[in-house]
Write an enzyme that holds these catalytic residues in place. Structure first.
Site, PDB file in Angstrom:
ATOM      1  N   GLU A   1     -11.882  -3.537   4.351  1.00  0.00           N
ATOM      2  CA  GLU A   1     -12.513  -3.492   5.668  1.00  0.00           C
ATOM      3  C   GLU A   1     -12.394  -4.854   6.355  1.00  0.00           C
ATOM      4  OE1 GLU A   1     -16.745  -1.841   7.551  1.00  0.00           O
ATOM      5  OE2 GLU A   1     -16.586  -2.290   5.409  1.00  0.00           O
TER       6      GLU A   1
ATOM      7  N   CYS B   1     -16.036   2.530   4.388  1.00  0.00           N
ATOM      8  CA  CYS B   1     -17.120   1.975   3.586  1.00  0.00           C
ATOM      9  C   CYS B   1     -18.405   2.809   3.624  1.00  0.00           C
ATOM     10  CB  CYS B   1     -17.405   0.537   4.035  1.00  0.00           C
ATOM     11  SG  CYS B   1     -18.405  -0.389   2.836  1.00  0.00           S
TER      12      CYS B   1
ATOM     13  N   SER C   1     -32.841 -28.894 -17.919  1.00  0.00           N
ATOM     14  CA  SER C   1     -34.226 -29.126 -18.327  1.00  0.00           C
ATOM     15  C   SER C   1     -34.471 -28.822 -19.793  1.00  0.00           C
ATOM     16  CB  SER C   1     -35.159 -28.254 -17.481  1.00  0.00           C
ATOM     17  OG  SER C   1     -34.962 -26.874 -17.806  1.00  0.00           O
TER      18      SER C   1
ATOM     19  N   LYS D   1     -15.167   2.805  13.286  1.00  0.00           N
ATOM     20  CA  LYS D   1     -16.183   3.191  12.306  1.00  0.00           C
ATOM     21  C   LYS D   1     -17.313   3.934  13.005  1.00  0.00           C
ATOM     22  CE  LYS D   1     -18.637   1.180   8.334  1.00  0.00           C
ATOM     23  NZ  LYS D   1     -18.876  -0.082   7.589  1.00  0.00           N
TER      24      LYS D   1
END
Length: 726
Positions: free
Chosen positions: A45, A175, A365, A114
């Site tokens: 896309e 999509c 840490s 789309k």
């Protein structure tokens, strides 16, 4: 008789606004498709400008440059003799659409806008684009002059139409349209479309691939047809990682699949199918009755075929060897732990090479969060070394530049520990409150993965700040263990945390210089999603960094990842991190008190994951969360206990929400709703909420208290042993 068609789809590592690089990757994918004999190639896309352009889609330049790139593709030798499905924005009648442009032999066949836009979570397509709402309708689109010169066309078909070749029919789906209840492929298939293309910009979420695969299979299982799925791959300039995994499905079966996590910039997936299989699958009475009454799509008729004439007739005994669709194929899925090892690692590599910095810096840490960040960087080095051993020229070139090698160097990053030593820097910043155990774990981890490690004590800096405060105010704050108030105790913890952030950026800026190199390092954050949800972090401490690979991952999943890496990466030191009690080590350790994260928070990490799921996925406020947890936890806790936990969570979440305004951009790995252990990234892009709340929610909490007071206690109490004897 067989009608064989070779089809290709792809995953491309496109980059927002990198028009030159995007063009080169598009042409490379077309060339590979043609080499494999494909007559149709589908790309991701918005592949021309890159999916992640965001507000740049509103700029006229983005549309102009997209047309300029398309002109280059149309005139290229690569794009001749093959149908190409290309993604780019198009302005039609002064409206911006997200479009597919179908081309063949220097002609534009169709521009398909789309129709259903993604506008949830991280997606904001309605901000830039308008959906095409004229279903099964089309209009003339007048082409810009730079395209007219190339194609000889003045106008082309624009809208919801399909392409009819001499041997089949092609329809386009984009999509989000696959994820909608009434997907376009249903009506297109009933009207005779046999090949569906889907071009996606679908980003990675833990366990999301399962849902994606099932939707692709379902699209052609009942309907019949060939489904080509293309996807963006990589980091295109944002917190999202697009996980590729291009696929081809035939009649409900996946017949070809690409990689989900890869350092490849271009990956093409192809298959040879027999279109007669689709027609045989559709020869069902009920399907035929629905198809006979289906509404008609406008067909753009073209004078060529996708089938290759020399293979139209083949012997039956040769058919199996030619057809991808006839082979047994198992879809490849990664476990969640593998996804954490691979997705953020690929994202870090793209971010590192495209930011043109010299490596990463992490304050270690000795706890599991910074450990997980470090191991993900090591996973990145493993992927780089694997690609280098395969001879990936782009990866080798990027690795040489990042590690400071000259252009003429013959360096090959084939050893992950050696490469880690070049680009990864870790530092243990201890104080008088730090333990020998955490210091030792940090050192041993750095040795195991190969990072350039330094160890320091910062007590002198903390003391200097306390002295300055005392000099100005005439008072000297004390820890709670030394008789100080809660305000003093918290302030002294915070100043340690914030000084670590200042030191981290200083070392990140100067360590390359110390090692005789030019440039700087990116600082990585190590705050997990649970701590962000609860606000259990100091604003502008080491949670403030350039990027954070674990900011969208829960403590629970991080522990599973570390357990996986212990064996898969051969790092036995990780067992000590799994067994350690999480602690900030910001307060003095006494005979009766050792600081622990869950005790500080007033809730466990497992409880935090549940709160996150209910708050975001199930859209619960305080009262509805309480009512749900009465059912979920009612056998373990009384209604009053559940009420206290819910109220504490919302109180802490509300009063710490302001910290989310400065949260470091994090890799988005939110679990997909198909999972039972979802948790949510809390950025202001994904989770849109105020940052100033009525922290005690008086109306909501009052209602919770009223209901909790009258509900029966169904929890199962543990009877003490002495009581049993009595």
């Amino acid at each position: 008789m067989g009608h064989l068609i070779t089809l290709a789809t792809c995953s491309l590592n496109q980059w927002a606004l990198d028009f030159q690089g995007n063009l080169e990757r598009i042409l490379a994918s077309i060339a590979i498709a043609k080499e494999r004999g494909a007559t149709l190639r589908v790309g991701p896309e918005l592949e021309v400008p890159g999916y992640g352009c965001l507000d740049h889609f509103l700029e006229g330049d983005t549309v102009l440059h997209s047309w300029e790139v398309l002109a280059k593709i149309l005139t290229s030798e690569e794009a001749q003799g093959i149908v190409c499905d290309i993604g780019m924005p198009v302005v039609h009648k002064n409206v911006i659409y997200n479009c597919r442009v179908i081309i063949h032999n220097r002609k534009i066949l169709l521009i398909r806008p789309k129709m259903w836009l993604a506008n949830d979570g991280n997606y904001r397509e309605l901000r830039y684009f308008t959906p095409w709402t004229k279903h099964r309708q089309w209009e003339d689109h007048y082409l810009p002059r730079i395209i007219q010169v190339v194609t000889g066309q003045t106008k082309v078909t624009f809208g919801d139409a399909v392409i009819s070749t001499q041997d089949t029919c092609i329809g386009v789906e984009l999509c989000e349209e696959l994820f909608t209840p009434a997907s376009p492929h249903i009506l297109m298939g009933l009207d005779g479309v046999e090949i569906f293309t889907n071009s996606s910009g679908s980003h990675h979420e833990l366990r999301k691939l399962y849902t994606r695969v099932e939707l692709i299979k379902e699209a052609t299982l009942k309907l019949g047809g060939v489904y080509l799925y293309a996807n963006q791959q990589g980091c295109d300039g944002d917190r999202l990682y697009y996980d590729g995994c291009a696929m081809i499905a035939v009649n409900g079966r996946i017949v070809a699949q690409g990689s989900q996590f890869s350092l490849n910039d271009v990956e093409v997936v192809s298959a040879t199918i027999d279109i007669e299989d689709v027609r045989a699958h559709r020869a069902k009475s009920s399907r035929s009755m629905q198809a006979a009454s289906a509404e008609r799509y406008h067909r753009v008729e073209v004078p060529f075929a996708l089938t290759s004439g020399k293979f139209d007739i083949v012997r039956e005994e040769d058919m199996f060897g030619l057809l991808s669709g006839s082979k047994s194929f198992d879809v490849r899925y990664h476990k969640a732990e593998e996804e954490i090892a691979l997705g953020p690692a690929c994202w870090l590599w793209d971010y590192l090479r495209r930011s043109r910095t010299q490596g990463y810096f992490v304050p270690l840490s000795g706890g599991i969060d910074s450990c997980a960040t470090a191991v993900i960087v090591y996973s990145m080095s493993r992927l780089v070394a694997e690609a280098a051993r395969r001879g990936d020229k782009q990866v080798i070139s990027d690795a040489r530049r990042i590690s400071g090698e000259p252009e003429e160097s013959s360096y090959i990053p084939s050893d992950p520990r050696e490469f880690t030593k070049r680009i990864f820097h870790t530092c243990y910043m201890g104080t008088e409150n730090s333990s020998t155990e955490t210091r030792q774990r940090a050192k041993q981890l750095s040795e195991a993965i190969g990072s350039y490690h330094i160890d320091l004590n910062m007590d002198s800096i903390v003391t200097a700040v306390r002295h300055l405060f005392g000099l100005v105010t005439g008072t000297r704050p004390q820890f709670r263990a030394h008789g100080g108030s809660a305000a003093e105790n918290l302030a002294l913890q915070n100043i340690q945390a914030r000084l670590r952030m200042v030191l981290a950026y200083m070392f990140a800026q100067l360590l390359p210089w110390v090692r005789g190199r030019v440039g700087g390092l990116l600082v990585l954050g190590s705050a997990n999603v649970d701590e962000s949800l609860r606000g259990y972090l100091t604003k502008y401490d080491c949670s403030s960094a350039d990027i954070n690979p674990i900011g969208g991952i829960s403590k629970t999943d991080l522990k599973k990842f570390i357990a996986y890496a212990e064996t898969s990466f051969e790092l036995p030191i990780l067992a000590s991190f799994l067994n350690a009690v999480p602690t900030a080590e910001l307060e003095p350790i006494t005979e009766t008190y050792v600081q622990a994260d869950e005790a500080d928070m007033g809730m466990t990490y497992d409880e935090l994951s549940v709160f996150g799921r209910l708050r975001k996925i199930e859209k619960c406020g305080p009262y509805s969360m309480f009512t749900k947890l009465v059912h979920e936890w009612g056998s373990m806790l009384s209604p009053l206990q559940i009420a206290d936990k819910v109220k504490l969570f919302f109180f802490e979440h509300a009063r710490n929400r302001h910290k989310m305004t400065t949260l470091t951009p994090s890799y988005h790995a939110v679990c997909f709703p198909a999972s039972s252990s979802e948790y949510l990234l809390l950025t202001f892009r994904f989770d849109l909420r105020p940052f100033l709340y009525p922290s005690r929610f008086p109306w909501q909490f009052k209602k919770i208290d009223e209901i909790a007071a009258v509900l029966p206690d169904r929890s199962i109490s543990v009877v003490p042993e002495k009581a049993k004897q009595d």
